[in-house]
Scaffold this motif. Structure first.
Motif, PDB file in Angstrom:
ATOM      1  N   ASN A   1       0.966  -0.394   0.081  1.00 22.85           N
ATOM      2  CA  ASN A   1       0.246   0.288  -0.322  1.00 22.85           C
ATOM      3  C   ASN A   1       0.798   1.231   0.245  1.00 22.85           C
ATOM      4  O   ASN A   1       1.487   1.543   1.355  1.00 22.85           O
ATOM      5  CB  ASN A   1      -1.104   0.160   1.591  1.00 22.85           C
ATOM      6  CG  ASN A   1      -2.059   0.778   1.286  1.00 22.85           C
ATOM      7  OD1 ASN A   1      -2.076   1.783  -0.130  1.00 22.85           O
ATOM      8  ND2 ASN A   1      -2.812   0.648   1.723  1.00 22.85           N
ATOM      9  N   ILE A   2       0.616   1.414  -1.156  1.00 23.15           N
ATOM     10  CA  ILE A   2       1.864   3.110  -1.238  1.00 23.15           C
ATOM     11  C   ILE A   2       0.777   4.498  -1.096  1.00 23.15           C
ATOM     12  O   ILE A   2       0.265   4.515  -1.669  1.00 23.15           O
ATOM     13  CB  ILE A   2       3.188   3.146  -2.798  1.00 23.15           C
ATOM     14  CG1 ILE A   2       3.470   1.889  -2.754  1.00 23.15           C
ATOM     15  CG2 ILE A   2       2.955   4.393  -2.954  1.00 23.15           C
ATOM     16  CD1 ILE A   2       3.589   1.664  -4.496  1.00 23.15           C
ATOM     17  N   ARG A   3       1.282   5.153   0.417  1.00 21.41           N
ATOM     18  CA  ARG A   3       0.717   6.511   0.384  1.00 21.41           C
ATOM     19  C   ARG A   3       1.878   7.613   0.334  1.00 21.41           C
ATOM     20  O   ARG A   3       2.872   8.070  -0.210  1.00 21.41           O
ATOM     21  CB  ARG A   3       0.756   6.212   1.865  1.00 21.41           C
ATOM     22  CG  ARG A   3      -0.097   5.120   2.855  1.00 21.41           C
ATOM     23  CD  ARG A   3      -0.491   4.953   3.536  1.00 21.41           C
ATOM     24  NE  ARG A   3      -1.216   3.775   4.955  1.00 21.41           N
ATOM     25  CZ  ARG A   3      -2.187   3.750   4.827  1.00 21.41           C
ATOM     26  NH1 ARG A   3      -3.178   5.434   4.002  1.00 21.41           N
ATOM     27  NH2 ARG A   3      -3.524   3.022   4.682  1.00 21.41           N
ATOM     28  N   VAL A   4       0.547   8.225  -0.962  1.00 28.03           N
ATOM     29  CA  VAL A   4       1.220   9.957  -1.035  1.00 28.03           C
ATOM     30  C   VAL A   4       0.527  10.588  -0.221  1.00 28.03           C
ATOM     31  O   VAL A   4      -0.497  11.066  -0.522  1.00 28.03           O
ATOM     32  CB  VAL A   4       1.310   9.759  -2.781  1.00 28.03           C
ATOM     33  CG1 VAL A   4       1.170  11.212  -3.311  1.00 28.03           C
ATOM     34  CG2 VAL A   4       1.621   8.454  -3.519  1.00 28.03           C
ATOM     35  N   GLU A   5       1.120  11.942   0.363  1.00 28.96           N
ATOM     36  CA  GLU A   5       0.311  12.456   1.258  1.00 28.96           C
ATOM     37  C   GLU A   5       0.793  14.121   0.374  1.00 28.96           C
ATOM     38  O   GLU A   5       1.944  14.193   0.406  1.00 28.96           O
ATOM     39  CB  GLU A   5       0.722  12.407   2.219  1.00 28.96           C
ATOM     40  CG  GLU A   5      -0.029  12.040   3.186  1.00 28.96           C
ATOM     41  CD  GLU A   5       0.084  11.261   4.811  1.00 28.96           C
ATOM     42  OE1 GLU A   5       0.354  10.477   5.478  1.00 28.96           O
ATOM     43  OE2 GLU A   5       0.898  12.524   5.545  1.00 28.96           O
ATOM     44  N   ILE A   6      -0.068  14.748  -0.070  1.00 23.65           N
ATOM     45  CA  ILE A   6       0.463  15.880  -0.713  1.00 23.65           C
ATOM     46  C   ILE A   6       0.454  16.753   0.347  1.00 23.65           C
ATOM     47  O   ILE A   6      -1.380  17.530   0.508  1.00 23.65           O
ATOM     48  CB  ILE A   6      -0.299  16.001  -2.565  1.00 23.65           C
ATOM     49  CG1 ILE A   6      -0.028  15.036  -2.734  1.00 23.65           C
ATOM     50  CG2 ILE A   6      -0.030  16.962  -3.006  1.00 23.65           C
ATOM     51  CD1 ILE A   6      -1.075  15.279  -4.339  1.00 23.65           C
ATOM     52  N   ARG A   7       0.952  17.847   1.064  1.00 23.95           N
ATOM     53  CA  ARG A   7       1.231  19.006   0.900  1.00 23.95           C
ATOM     54  C   ARG A   7       1.891  20.192   0.968  1.00 23.95           C
ATOM     55  O   ARG A   7       2.025  19.994  -0.750  1.00 23.95           O
ATOM     56  CB  ARG A   7       2.022  18.346   2.838  1.00 23.95           C
ATOM     57  CG  ARG A   7       1.681  17.074   3.649  1.00 23.95           C
ATOM     58  CD  ARG A   7       2.525  16.669   4.592  1.00 23.95           C
ATOM     59  NE  ARG A   7       2.008  15.843   5.130  1.00 23.95           N
ATOM     60  CZ  ARG A   7       1.790  15.526   6.067  1.00 23.95           C
ATOM     61  NH1 ARG A   7       2.350  17.028   7.275  1.00 23.95           N
ATOM     62  NH2 ARG A   7       1.542  14.558   6.963  1.00 23.95           N
ATOM     63  N   GLU A   8       2.927  21.118   1.642  1.00 24.58           N
ATOM     64  CA  GLU A   8       3.518  21.483   0.477  1.00 24.58           C
ATOM     65  C   GLU A   8       4.733  20.944   0.280  1.00 24.58           C
ATOM     66  O   GLU A   8       4.893  21.889  -0.633  1.00 24.58           O
ATOM     67  CB  GLU A   8       4.183  22.495   1.704  1.00 24.58           C
ATOM     68  CG  GLU A   8       4.036  23.721   2.324  1.00 24.58           C
ATOM     69  CD  GLU A   8       2.748  23.865   3.502  1.00 24.58           C
ATOM     70  OE1 GLU A   8       3.240  23.466   4.603  1.00 24.58           O
ATOM     71  OE2 GLU A   8       1.671  23.855   2.857  1.00 24.58           O
TER      72      GLU A   8
END
Ligand code: ATP
Ligand code: MG
Length: 397
Positions: free
Chosen positions: A154-161
């Motif tokens: 499960n590859i998690r990608v979190e988009i913030r700054e």
């Protein structure tokens, strides 16, 4: 390549005000664990209560970080995180391929991309990002396959700054952060059992003081050093340990001279408990901890434990190993890394003081009567033992 580590911790019992106590204790303990790792780190908490270890230096010892984090109670699991600064989708496509290439040796697995956007201003929806990055991985590694229901990865990608990418979850030590449950006094000998008992107690968030009874010249300096080494190993999990080293020789001699020999062990054990209790009271400890388990040796029959226990009047005695078999204790000692040291051959208790046929079913009244033989000398001997106590602080202050 990893620039931070996401810390996963248990939520049970962590509501309201306790939550901050729990999280602060956890962060303090993570900092403690990282002190011995090459590199510079910051431990941070975001608004959602998520705790991160951020790498501040260019270089750091990755394996040492993993090892340190495995020693922190309260951590259920942790995830090494890659940071990507250029958040454009073209760059993310490249970065996700780089990530998979570096992290997975075997590129035959099913996966799913799981995107979250902290900023809804990002020009694509989460699902569009999932699709774009999924396609990039599929194209680069033909052995991979998407499985949204039961993916192996499960590859998690979190988009913030910036963008965080992570997928690995490394198992932590579990338990509660140290310092969230008071302090106890561990009776620490050079054996296999008591270090494990200390570990198990600390795992529930309890700070440890420890006491070791030595009997020079009958027990050697090496035996003492072994106990200091064991305390150090326990302190890798349990934080700094204040180890009280008590000279027990004169008390042991007096018991030997004045009490029936088949009762030596049990009377000795009762004095160890009394001294430990005294030190516990003087050091704000709320209980004693020993490595005893039922029936393991003559001094651990139910009758012996009853008589040993009755020497302590002001606090509970905790015996975390009470129901464990020797082999289970050995397995645990190996797992936590104390076994090799515990089995070093130095005697921690002089053999001349051990009766050939110790009582296995002592009676409290009889033991108490025998102890009256000591009444002329024991107060002075106890005072002397307290006065000559040596304190060794192990662990990184
Ligand atoms: P261990 O492996 O922990 O030494 P053991 O099986 O040898 O345990 P005992 O020697 O009967 O058992 O000791 C029982 C418990 O009493 C120990 O687990 C420890 O908590 C405490 N104890 C025994 N000897 C000492 C000592 N010299 N100093 C401090 N505590 C001791
Ligand atoms: Mg022992």
């Amino acid at each position: 390549m990893f620039r931070s580590f996401l810390i996963k911790y248990g939520e049970i019992g962590v509501k309201g005000k306790n939550r901050y106590i729990f999280e602060d204790a956890l962060m303090k303990q993570i900092k403690y664990a990282l002190k011995k790792v090459d590199g510079e780190f910051a431990v941070t908490k975001d608004q959602g209560g998520r705790i991160f270890v951020e790498v501040k230096s260019d270089d750091y010892d990755h394996d040492a970080v993993l090892n340190a984090l495995r020693h922190v109670f309260g951590v259920i699991a942790f995830c090494p995180v890659v940071h990507v600064e250029d958040v454009s989708i073209d760059n993310l496509r490249k970065e996700i391929v780089k990530y998979v290439d570096a992290v997975f040796e075997d590129k035959n697995f099913t996966f799913k991309i799981n995107t979250r956007r902290a900023h809804k201003s990002y020009p694509m929806t989460s699902m569009e990002v999932d699709a774009a990055l999924g396609e990039a991985v599929l194209t680069a590694f033909p052995g991979t396959k998407v499985d949204v229901h039961h993916p192996q990865v499960n590859i998690r990608v979190e988009i913030r700054e910036i963008v965080h990418i992570y997928s690995q979850e490394i198992e932590g030590a579990g338990g509660m952060p140290l310092g969230t449950n008071g302090k106890t006094m561990l009776l620490l000998s050079g054996g296999i059992d008591s270090p494990v008992a200390g570990y198990m107690t600390a795992k529930r968030g309890v700070i440890l003081d420890a006491v070791y009874f030595h009997a020079p010249p009958y027990t050697s300096d090496r035996a003492k050093q072994k106990v200091i080494d064991l305390a150090k190993l326990v302190s890798d999990y349990a934080g700094p340990v204040y180890l009280h080293i008590v000279n027990f020789t004169a008390i042991q001699m007096a018991i030997y001279e004045k009490c029936p020999h088949d009762e030596l062990t049990i009377i000795m054990r009762r004095y160890m408990m009394r001294i430990a209790e005294h030190l516990a009271n003087a050091n704000d400890c709320l209980g004693l901890v020993t490595g005893e388990s039922i029936g393991q040796v003559a001094s651990q029959t139910l009758q012996s434990l009853y008589v040993t226990d009755s020497a302590v009047s002001s606090m509970p005695v905790y015996r975390p190993l009470i129901g464990m078999d020797k082999q289970e204790i050995v397995d645990m000692a190996e797992k936590i890394g104390t076994y090799e040291t515990s089995i070093l051959p130095y005697e921690d208790c002089c053999t001349i003081f051990v009766a050939k046929h110790p009582v296995t079913k002592p009676k409290r009244e009889i033991i108490e009567r025998s102890e009256k033989n000591l009444s002329d000398v024991i107060e002075g001997l106890l005072e002397e033992a307290y006065a000559t106590e040596e304190l060794v602080i192990v662990g990184r202050g």
